[in-house]
Design a protein around this motif. Structure first.
Motif, PDB file in Angstrom:
ATOM      1  N   VAL A  16      16.899  43.706  22.216  1.00 38.28           N
ATOM      2  CA  VAL A  16      18.140  44.212  23.029  1.00 38.28           C
ATOM      3  C   VAL A  16      18.588  45.357  22.154  1.00 38.28           C
ATOM      4  CG1 VAL A  16      20.587  43.557  23.745  1.00 38.28           C
ATOM      5  CG2 VAL A  16      18.454  42.146  23.554  1.00 38.28           C
ATOM      6  N   ILE A  17      18.630  46.568  22.832  1.00 41.66           N
ATOM      7  CA  ILE A  17      19.010  47.909  22.391  1.00 41.66           C
ATOM      8  C   ILE A  17      19.954  48.655  23.417  1.00 41.66           C
ATOM      9  CG2 ILE A  17      16.524  48.162  21.193  1.00 41.66           C
ATOM     10  CD1 ILE A  17      16.057  50.434  23.238  1.00 41.66           C
ATOM     11  N   ASP A  18      20.685  49.534  22.884  1.00 45.11           N
ATOM     12  CA  ASP A  18      21.673  50.052  23.428  1.00 45.11           C
ATOM     13  C   ASP A  18      20.948  50.960  24.519  1.00 45.11           C
ATOM     14  OD1 ASP A  18      23.732  49.513  21.767  1.00 45.11           O
ATOM     15  OD2 ASP A  18      23.670  51.121  20.473  1.00 45.11           O
ATOM     16  N   ARG A  19      21.472  50.888  25.719  1.00 46.31           N
ATOM     17  CA  ARG A  19      21.031  51.814  26.798  1.00 46.31           C
ATOM     18  C   ARG A  19      20.879  53.217  26.578  1.00 46.31           C
ATOM     19  NH1 ARG A  19      21.139  50.805  32.464  1.00 46.31           N
ATOM     20  NH2 ARG A  19      21.013  52.665  33.788  1.00 46.31           N
ATOM     21  N   GLU A  20      21.600  53.622  25.812  1.00 49.42           N
ATOM     22  CA  GLU A  20      21.607  55.240  25.304  1.00 49.42           C
ATOM     23  C   GLU A  20      20.197  55.353  24.636  1.00 49.42           C
ATOM     24  OE1 GLU A  20      24.135  58.743  23.141  1.00 49.42           O
ATOM     25  OE2 GLU A  20      24.474  56.373  22.369  1.00 49.42           O
ATOM     26  N   ALA A  21      20.131  54.375  23.874  1.00 46.33           N
ATOM     27  CA  ALA A  21      18.765  54.558  22.943  1.00 46.33           C
ATOM     28  C   ALA A  21      17.565  54.550  24.017  1.00 46.33           C
ATOM     29  CB  ALA A  21      18.778  53.594  21.841  1.00 46.33           C
ATOM     30  N   ALA A  22      17.339  53.496  24.751  1.00 43.17           N
ATOM     31  CA  ALA A  22      16.316  53.368  25.750  1.00 43.17           C
ATOM     32  C   ALA A  22      15.959  54.518  26.697  1.00 43.17           C
ATOM     33  CB  ALA A  22      16.511  52.127  26.550  1.00 43.17           C
ATOM     34  N   MET A  23      17.220  55.274  26.961  1.00 47.53           N
ATOM     35  CA  MET A  23      16.974  56.419  27.576  1.00 47.53           C
ATOM     36  C   MET A  23      16.397  57.682  27.104  1.00 47.53           C
ATOM     37  SD  MET A  23      18.302  55.655  30.545  1.00 47.53           S
ATOM     38  CE  MET A  23      19.528  55.591  31.593  1.00 47.53           C
ATOM     39  N   VAL A  24      16.147  57.584  25.682  1.00 49.56           N
ATOM     40  CA  VAL A  24      15.275  58.652  25.132  1.00 49.56           C
ATOM     41  C   VAL A  24      14.041  58.544  25.682  1.00 49.56           C
ATOM     42  CG1 VAL A  24      13.803  58.921  22.845  1.00 49.56           C
ATOM     43  CG2 VAL A  24      16.286  58.261  23.035  1.00 49.56           C
ATOM     44  N   SER A  25      13.493  57.594  26.430  1.00 52.05           N
ATOM     45  CA  SER A  25      12.148  57.280  27.319  1.00 52.05           C
ATOM     46  C   SER A  25      12.486  57.913  28.479  1.00 52.05           C
ATOM     47  CB  SER A  25      11.553  55.940  26.941  1.00 52.05           C
ATOM     48  OG  SER A  25      10.606  55.685  28.239  1.00 52.05           O
ATOM     49  N   GLN A  26      11.711  58.787  29.097  1.00 51.93           N
ATOM     50  CA  GLN A  26      11.650  59.384  30.316  1.00 51.93           C
ATOM     51  C   GLN A  26      11.231  58.101  31.368  1.00 51.93           C
ATOM     52  OE1 GLN A  26       9.544  62.997  31.137  1.00 51.93           O
ATOM     53  NE2 GLN A  26      10.557  63.837  29.249  1.00 51.93           N
ATOM     54  N   LEU A  56       6.274  47.979  19.919  1.00 45.80           N
ATOM     55  CA  LEU A  56       7.679  47.809  20.421  1.00 45.80           C
ATOM     56  C   LEU A  56       8.693  47.959  19.421  1.00 45.80           C
ATOM     57  CD1 LEU A  56       8.808  48.323  23.373  1.00 45.80           C
ATOM     58  CD2 LEU A  56       9.111  45.780  23.557  1.00 45.80           C
ATOM     59  N   GLU A  57       8.635  47.378  18.631  1.00 43.27           N
ATOM     60  CA  GLU A  57       9.788  47.346  17.458  1.00 43.27           C
ATOM     61  C   GLU A  57       9.773  48.746  16.921  1.00 43.27           C
ATOM     62  OE1 GLU A  57      11.020  45.087  13.458  1.00 43.27           O
ATOM     63  OE2 GLU A  57       8.917  45.029  13.920  1.00 43.27           O
ATOM     64  N   LYS A  58       8.605  49.213  16.779  1.00 36.24           N
ATOM     65  CA  LYS A  58       8.593  50.742  16.044  1.00 36.24           C
ATOM     66  C   LYS A  58       9.068  51.760  17.261  1.00 36.24           C
ATOM     67  CE  LYS A  58       7.463  52.862  12.372  1.00 36.24           C
ATOM     68  NZ  LYS A  58       8.141  52.994  11.136  1.00 36.24           N
ATOM     69  N   ILE A  59       8.749  51.582  18.436  1.00 39.24           N
ATOM     70  CA  ILE A  59       9.204  52.557  19.209  1.00 39.24           C
ATOM     71  C   ILE A  59      10.914  52.272  19.509  1.00 39.24           C
ATOM     72  CG2 ILE A  59       9.467  52.599  21.988  1.00 39.24           C
ATOM     73  CD1 ILE A  59       6.534  51.953  21.739  1.00 39.24           C
ATOM     74  N   CYS A  60      11.531  51.098  19.473  1.00 38.88           N
ATOM     75  CA  CYS A  60      12.995  50.832  19.569  1.00 38.88           C
ATOM     76  C   CYS A  60      13.313  51.595  18.255  1.00 38.88           C
ATOM     77  CB  CYS A  60      13.116  49.453  19.385  1.00 38.88           C
ATOM     78  SG  CYS A  60      12.881  48.450  20.988  1.00 38.88           S
ATOM     79  N   GLN A  61      13.045  51.692  17.031  1.00 41.98           N
ATOM     80  CA  GLN A  61      13.257  52.150  16.026  1.00 41.98           C
ATOM     81  C   GLN A  61      13.303  53.722  16.136  1.00 41.98           C
ATOM     82  OE1 GLN A  61      10.684  51.087  12.821  1.00 41.98           O
ATOM     83  NE2 GLN A  61      11.488  48.878  12.538  1.00 41.98           N
ATOM     84  N   TYR A  62      12.147  54.180  16.819  1.00 43.90           N
ATOM     85  CA  TYR A  62      12.258  55.653  17.183  1.00 43.90           C
ATOM     86  C   TYR A  62      13.258  56.092  18.016  1.00 43.90           C
ATOM     87  CZ  TYR A  62      10.853  60.055  19.147  1.00 43.90           C
ATOM     88  OH  TYR A  62      10.966  61.211  19.642  1.00 43.90           O
ATOM     89  N   PHE A  63      13.783  55.523  19.063  1.00 41.88           N
ATOM     90  CA  PHE A  63      14.811  55.665  20.131  1.00 41.88           C
ATOM     91  C   PHE A  63      15.888  55.807  19.269  1.00 41.88           C
ATOM     92  CE2 PHE A  63      12.683  53.038  23.725  1.00 41.88           C
ATOM     93  CZ  PHE A  63      11.928  53.958  24.058  1.00 41.88           C
ATOM     94  N   TYR A  64      16.373  55.080  18.398  1.00 38.86           N
ATOM     95  CA  TYR A  64      17.509  55.241  17.528  1.00 38.86           C
ATOM     96  C   TYR A  64      17.395  56.429  16.564  1.00 38.86           C
ATOM     97  CZ  TYR A  64      19.704  51.106  19.222  1.00 38.86           C
ATOM     98  OH  TYR A  64      20.205  49.939  19.895  1.00 38.86           O
ATOM     99  N   TRP A  65      16.299  56.544  16.197  1.00 42.78           N
ATOM    100  CA  TRP A  65      16.066  57.840  14.993  1.00 42.78           C
ATOM    101  C   TRP A  65      16.255  59.148  15.908  1.00 42.78           C
ATOM    102  CZ3 TRP A  65      12.719  61.854  15.441  1.00 42.78           C
ATOM    103  CH2 TRP A  65      12.481  62.643  14.363  1.00 42.78           C
ATOM    104  N   SER A  66      15.683  59.152  17.073  1.00 44.78           N
ATOM    105  CA  SER A  66      15.655  60.178  17.951  1.00 44.78           C
ATOM    106  C   SER A  66      17.143  60.785  18.328  1.00 44.78           C
ATOM    107  CB  SER A  66      14.892  59.969  19.331  1.00 44.78           C
ATOM    108  OG  SER A  66      14.888  61.148  20.003  1.00 44.78           O
ATOM    109  N   LEU A  67      17.819  59.624  18.818  1.00 47.03           N
ATOM    110  CA  LEU A  67      19.321  59.632  18.938  1.00 47.03           C
ATOM    111  C   LEU A  67      19.985  60.430  17.845  1.00 47.03           C
ATOM    112  CD1 LEU A  67      20.600  56.770  20.984  1.00 47.03           C
ATOM    113  CD2 LEU A  67      20.167  58.964  21.731  1.00 47.03           C
ATOM    114  N   GLN A  68      19.799  59.916  16.413  1.00 40.16           N
ATOM    115  CA  GLN A  68      20.490  60.569  15.488  1.00 40.16           C
ATOM    116  C   GLN A  68      19.898  62.018  15.000  1.00 40.16           C
ATOM    117  OE1 GLN A  68      22.802  59.057  13.687  1.00 40.16           O
ATOM    118  NE2 GLN A  68      22.716  57.616  15.239  1.00 40.16           N
ATOM    119  N   TYR A  69      18.675  62.116  15.264  1.00 34.85           N
ATOM    120  CA  TYR A  69      18.120  63.569  15.274  1.00 34.85           C
ATOM    121  C   TYR A  69      18.541  64.590  16.180  1.00 34.85           C
ATOM    122  CZ  TYR A  69      14.760  67.288  14.197  1.00 34.85           C
ATOM    123  OH  TYR A  69      14.013  68.431  13.951  1.00 34.85           O
ATOM    124  N   SER A  70      18.978  64.065  17.264  1.00 35.46           N
ATOM    125  CA  SER A  70      19.448  64.676  18.467  1.00 35.46           C
ATOM    126  C   SER A  70      20.731  65.260  17.802  1.00 35.46           C
ATOM    127  CB  SER A  70      19.508  64.489  19.701  1.00 35.46           C
ATOM    128  OG  SER A  70      20.190  63.240  19.865  1.00 35.46           O
TER     129      SER A  70
END
Length: 96
Positions: A16-26, A56-70
């Motif tokens: 269960v992740i933040d919708r904003e983080a999931a939206m990193v994926s097109q 999938l766990e690594k992908i979820c981590q990446y989504f949050y990392w990508s938000l922070q990076y942006s």
């Protein structure tokens, strides 16, 4: 309260992740925002029958990392060498 999305791996593990983080994926963004087409847009649940729990766990981590990076927080994102191939295939599917 933050809006969340549930991502389910091939083994049935739920993230269960933040919708904003999931939206990193097109791909996930399209599933969640397409009018009428996808059940995911109504339920906020996306199942990935071809993506393992580990990936999938690594992908979820990446989504949050990508938000922070942006947002200007530049940190490293470490990928274990043994996950590289499977992670690249999943990332290609998810357009991340």
């Amino acid at each position: 309260m933050r809006e969340t999305v549930k991502l389910i791996s091939m083994e049935g593990f739920e993230f269960v992740i933040d919708r904003e983080a999931a939206m990193v994926s097109q791909t996930i963004r399209s599933m969640l925002t397409s009018p009428g087409g996808f059940s995911e847009s109504k339920d906020g649940v996306v199942t990935f029958p071809d993506i393992s729990t580990t990936i999938l766990e690594k992908i979820c981590q990446y989504f949050y990392w990508s938000l922070q990076y942006s947002r200007g927080k530049e940190t490293e994102f470490y990928i274990e060498p043994e996950l590289t191939l499977e992670l690249m295939m999943a990332a290609n599917y998810l357009h991340t």
